[in-house]
Design a protein around this motif. Structure first.
Motif, short mmCIF file in Angstrom:
data_model
loop_
_atom_site.label_atom_id
_atom_site.label_comp_id
_atom_site.label_asym_id
_atom_site.label_seq_id
_atom_site.Cartn_x
_atom_site.Cartn_y
_atom_site.Cartn_z
N ALA A 13 0.63 -1.19 -0.06
CA ALA A 13 -0.07 -0.03 -0.04
C ALA A 13 0.75 1.09 0.11
O ALA A 13 0.50 2.33 -0.72
CB ALA A 13 -0.80 -0.09 1.27
N TYR A 14 1.99 1.28 0.71
CA TYR A 14 2.95 2.49 1.01
C TYR A 14 3.23 2.68 -0.44
O TYR A 14 3.50 3.75 -0.98
CB TYR A 14 4.05 1.95 1.89
CG TYR A 14 4.93 3.05 1.88
CD1 TYR A 14 4.77 4.41 2.18
CD2 TYR A 14 6.38 2.95 1.55
CE1 TYR A 14 5.79 5.34 2.41
CE2 TYR A 14 7.23 3.77 1.77
CZ TYR A 14 7.17 4.84 2.06
OH TYR A 14 8.20 5.85 2.15
N GLN A 15 3.93 1.83 -1.16
CA GLN A 15 4.40 1.77 -2.42
C GLN A 15 3.41 2.28 -3.48
O GLN A 15 4.04 3.22 -4.25
CB GLN A 15 4.98 0.50 -3.13
CG GLN A 15 6.30 0.01 -2.34
CD GLN A 15 7.59 0.55 -2.30
OE1 GLN A 15 7.87 1.04 -3.51
NE2 GLN A 15 7.80 1.22 -1.10
N ALA A 16 2.31 1.77 -3.41
CA ALA A 16 1.34 2.27 -4.35
C ALA A 16 0.96 3.79 -4.06
O ALA A 16 0.65 4.63 -4.72
CB ALA A 16 0.06 1.29 -4.39
N ALA A 17 0.92 4.34 -2.98
CA ALA A 17 0.66 5.51 -2.34
C ALA A 17 1.74 6.41 -2.72
O ALA A 17 1.40 7.80 -3.39
CB ALA A 17 0.47 5.55 -0.83
#
Length: 326
Positions: A301-305
């Motif tokens: 999720a962090y990478q996508a954000a």
């Protein structure tokens, strides 16, 4: 900078398909680590809830770790409240703060979906749900990405919640039936998901169809039980972690031993242990929930954000000149 990712932001950047992929890879990667998962629990003196601190979430191949503080309140909606802290593995820098209710529901439900797909009979297209809350909903959402689901049979002690869940899933194109007991669900379906707060067995061996599968999500703390000892002893039982299955999970609560578990789910996913050896076997997946699952989902999720520019940036820890009002 640290990124704040609440439920609204997480909804924008995660998809079941991407998270299923991250979790599937995580189950296999976790087989190669000797870091024992830890769960520290502390009762809250002024409430009916309990607090569980999971630390640390580590996984080979991910340059970060997580620490999660979760408070559980069975009567609340959502029933889980807390935060997941994502840190850089080398420096300890706080990379992100994520809503733990969202992370927990997604990682628990989608991990359960993987297991349910692998262990259920190939032709099972009717899924039974006992406990129509967030985790069951997420399991079903994930399962529909992995296999064909045509019909859902639902029971919840809260009849209104069961009917609301049925209406939601009907809008998604599934035929739904609400029934009065957990036993009716198990007698109707070859694939069953139980996700309750029960502290007494809801299903016994005579309730279960030969060749069926049960994913039991509720037995994740000492004393919680959804399946009786005779059913567990009869079934081909798969767990997420053997040690935690004894100290916090269904096997320990039922007075059973490590030998009553066939394998961990990672071995089913990587193909070293077969899901079934007989068409008439009853299979059970009864996880406790592992810290690395929080990490796998939080990192993805962090990478996508970062990629999509989603989330609120803030500086942590504070530096000179960051004073309030400056």
């Amino acid at each position: 900078m640290t990124v704040l990712l609440g439920a609204t932001e997480l909804q924008r950047v995660v998809t079941p398909q991407d998270m299923l992929r991250a979790l599937r890879q995580g189950f296999v990667s976790a087989l190669g680590t000797r870091t024992a998962p830890q769960r520290v629990r502390q009762s809250l003196p002024a409430s009916a809830g309990s607090i569980a601190v999971l630390l640390p979430g580590l996984l080979p191949g991910i340059p970060a770790y997580t620490v999660k503080v979760n408070a559980k309140f069975p009567g609340a909606d959502p029933a889980i409240s807390g935060i997941v802290c994502l840190h850089d593995l080398k420096t300890g820098e706080l990379l992100a703060l994520l809503d733990s209710a969202f992370v927990t529901a997604w990682r628990t439900g989608l991990s359960a979906a993987l297991a349910t797909d692998l262990l259920s009979p190939a032709g099972a297209r009717t899924v039974g749900i006992v406990g129509a809350g967030a985790q069951a909903d997420m399991t079903l959402r994930g399962l529909t990405r992995l296999r064909t689901v045509e019909r859902v049979v639902i029971h919840d002690v809260d009849g209104g919640r069961a009917h609301r869940a049925a209406e939601s899933w009907r809008r998604a194109g599934l035929a739904c039936q609400v029934v009065g007991t957990a036993q009716e669900v198990a007698r109707t379906c070859d694939s069953v998901v139980t996700a309750t707060w029960s502290r007494r067995p809801l299903l016994h061996l005579p309730d279960v169809r030969p060749g069926s599968h049960i994913t039991s999500l509720g037995a994740d703390e000492p004393g919680k039980a959804e399946l009786d000892a005779r059913l567990l002893r009869h079934a081909r039982v798969i767990v997420d972690d053997l040690d935690l299955a004894m100290t916090s999970g269904a096997l320990g609560t039922a007075g059973l031993g490590r030998e009553d578990a066939t394998a961990v789910l990672g071995r089913i996913i990587d193909g070293t242990v077969p899901a079934r050896t007989d068409a008439g076997q009853v299979t059970v997946y009864t996880p406790v929930g592992l810290p690395w699952q929080d990490l796998a989902l939080s990192w993805a999720a962090y990478q996508a954000a970062l990629r999509d520019g989603v989330g609120v940036d803030f500086r942590f820890p504070a530096r000179p000149g960051d004073e309030v009002g400056a």
